[in-house]
Design an enzyme around this catalytic site. Structure first.
Site, short mmCIF file in Angstrom:
data_model
loop_
_atom_site.label_atom_id
_atom_site.label_comp_id
_atom_site.label_asym_id
_atom_site.label_seq_id
_atom_site.Cartn_x
_atom_site.Cartn_y
_atom_site.Cartn_z
N HIS A 83 -5.52 3.60 -1.81
CA HIS A 83 -6.85 3.96 -1.32
C HIS A 83 -7.16 5.39 -1.78
O HIS A 83 -6.49 6.33 -1.35
CB HIS A 83 -6.84 3.87 0.22
N THR A 109 -7.18 6.54 10.09
CA THR A 109 -7.05 5.51 9.07
C THR A 109 -8.32 4.66 9.15
O THR A 109 -9.21 4.95 9.95
CB THR A 109 -5.78 4.65 9.29
N THR A 110 -8.45 3.65 8.29
CA THR A 110 -9.67 2.84 8.27
C THR A 110 -9.86 2.16 9.63
O THR A 110 -8.98 1.45 10.10
CB THR A 110 -9.57 1.77 7.17
N ARG A 125 -7.04 12.83 0.78
CA ARG A 125 -5.97 13.30 1.68
C ARG A 125 -4.59 12.78 1.28
O ARG A 125 -3.59 13.35 1.67
CB ARG A 125 -6.28 12.95 3.14
N HIS A 130 0.98 6.20 1.83
CA HIS A 130 1.71 7.13 2.69
C HIS A 130 2.90 7.81 2.01
O HIS A 130 3.46 8.76 2.55
CB HIS A 130 2.06 6.48 4.02
N GLU A 185 -11.19 -9.37 2.68
CA GLU A 185 -9.92 -9.04 3.31
C GLU A 185 -10.20 -8.96 4.80
O GLU A 185 -11.01 -8.13 5.25
CB GLU A 185 -9.37 -7.70 2.80
N HIS A 228 -3.98 -4.52 7.56
CA HIS A 228 -4.18 -3.38 8.46
C HIS A 228 -3.38 -3.58 9.74
O HIS A 228 -3.65 -4.50 10.50
CB HIS A 228 -5.64 -3.13 8.82
N ARG A 277 -9.31 8.14 -1.18
CA ARG A 277 -10.29 8.55 -0.17
C ARG A 277 -11.16 9.67 -0.70
O ARG A 277 -10.73 10.47 -1.54
CB ARG A 277 -9.59 9.00 1.12
N GLY A 311 1.06 -1.41 4.38
CA GLY A 311 1.48 -0.08 3.95
C GLY A 311 2.36 0.64 4.93
O GLY A 311 3.57 0.78 4.73
N GLU A 349 -8.51 0.47 -3.19
CA GLU A 349 -9.34 0.49 -1.98
C GLU A 349 -10.23 1.71 -2.07
O GLU A 349 -9.76 2.81 -2.36
CB GLU A 349 -8.47 0.65 -0.73
N ASN A 409 0.86 -1.19 0.00
CA ASN A 409 0.00 0.00 0.00
C ASN A 409 0.90 1.24 0.00
O ASN A 409 1.69 1.45 0.93
CB ASN A 409 -0.90 -0.04 1.24
N1 PXP Z 1 -5.97 -3.07 3.97
C1 PXP Z 1 -6.94 -2.10 4.03
C2 PXP Z 1 -8.31 -2.44 3.56
C3 PXP Z 1 -6.64 -0.80 4.48
O1 PXP Z 1 -7.62 0.13 4.52
C4 PXP Z 1 -5.32 -0.51 4.87
C5 PXP Z 1 -4.97 0.88 5.31
O2 PXP Z 1 -5.14 1.77 4.25
C6 PXP Z 1 -4.34 -1.52 4.77
C7 PXP Z 1 -4.70 -2.79 4.34
C8 PXP Z 1 -2.91 -1.28 5.12
O3 PXP Z 1 -2.80 -0.99 6.47
P1 PXP Z 1 -1.42 -0.50 7.05
O4 PXP Z 1 -1.08 0.80 6.40
O5 PXP Z 1 -1.67 -0.40 8.51
O6 PXP Z 1 -0.40 -1.57 6.70
#
Ligand code: PXP
Length: 240
Positions: free
Chosen positions: A43, A100-101, A49, A10, A151, A191, A45, A213, A70, A7
């Site tokens: 993602h 975050t989500t 952002r 960032h 997921e 996540h 959004r 990510g 996403e 991901n």
């Molecule tokens: N999977 C989903 C569905 C997410 O929303 C996120 C965060 O954007 C991630 C994975 C990745 O999470 P992290 O950045 O904590 O690794």
């Protein structure tokens, strides 16, 4: 074999902090693929952002592995996905004020709407993944929606304090994965996974892809910092 979706949101978060052009998440995706990423996840959004529409359209042309978009289950995002044609879409819950989500998507609580969105996307050959908690009712609802994937939200596992809690959360993920697979769903997870907590999740039988990510971008900032400072010293001497 278990695959890694990197991901890159960032990288865009850092860029947007200055509303400038660097670092470019497109370049980040190329480097992630050079490092062995099996897929690129981004993602888009509602508040834009981090990733911008432009990023997704360029990624669609440049990603050599697969692109996982996403997005929230909104009409605006569905229209973008239908135009962009990512390799798959992961539907996530989204609230403007969250950092975050937070938490999984409530598929069971909005079954008809989810069925309609999955149908719209999958009729256009875009497989859909539901980002949900490892809860049998949500897994059943995801199956009923027609989505090809789920997921599993690993946030509670990542935040568990102590070995006993962590083992409990891991068992919940494992049970969720096995139950989903028994229904014919394909299973990803993500996540909050880090270099320290990823391995037990990677060992869950039947897991297909981990989407990771923040921890990767955080480590990249650290392992790349020394070189970046050296390069600046060279640039200051006109030697770069
Ligand atoms: N999977 C989903 C569905 C997410 O929303 C996120 C965060 O954007 C991630 C994975 C990745 O999470 P992290 O950045 O904590 O690794």
């Amino acid at each position: 074999m278990l695959t890694l979706g990197v991901n890159i949101d960032h990288i865009a978060t850092i860029r947007q902090a200055r509303r400038t052009t660097e670092p470019d998440p497109i370049a980040g995706a190329v480097l992630a693929e050079l490092g062995g990423a099996d897929g690129i996840t981004a993602h888009l959004r509602e508040d834009r952002r981090h990733m911008q529409d432009r990023d997704l359209y360029i990624l669609r042309k440049t990603v050599a592995t697969h692109l996982n978009l996403e997005m929230a289950a909104t009409d605006e995002m569905v229209a973008i996905a239908l135009d962009l044609k990512p390799d798959y879409v992961t539907l996530v819950p989204e609230r403007r004020e969250e950092v975050t989500t937070e938490g999984g998507l409530d598929v069971a609580g909005q079954q008809e709407r989810m069925n309609a969105i999955v149908d719209q996307l999958q009729s256009a050959d875009i497989p859909v993944s539901m980002f949900i908690d490892a809860d049998n009712a949500q897994i059943d609802a995801s199956k009923q929606s027609g989505a090809k994937f789920i997921e599993l939200h690993t946030g509670q596992y990542a935040e568990a304090k102590g070995e006993i809690d962590r083992a409990k959360e891991l068992a919940i993920l494992d049970q969720g994965c096995q139950y989903a697979r028994s229904l014919g769903l394909r299973v990803n997870a993500g996540h909050g996974l880090t270099y320290l907590n990823v391995y037990p999740v990677a060992c869950i039988d039947g897991m297909e892809e981990l989407n990771i990510g923040h921890t990767i971008i955080a480590r990249a900032a650290m392992v790349g910092l020394e070189r970046a400072v050296r390069d600046m010293k060279l640039a200051m001497r006109g030697q770069l």
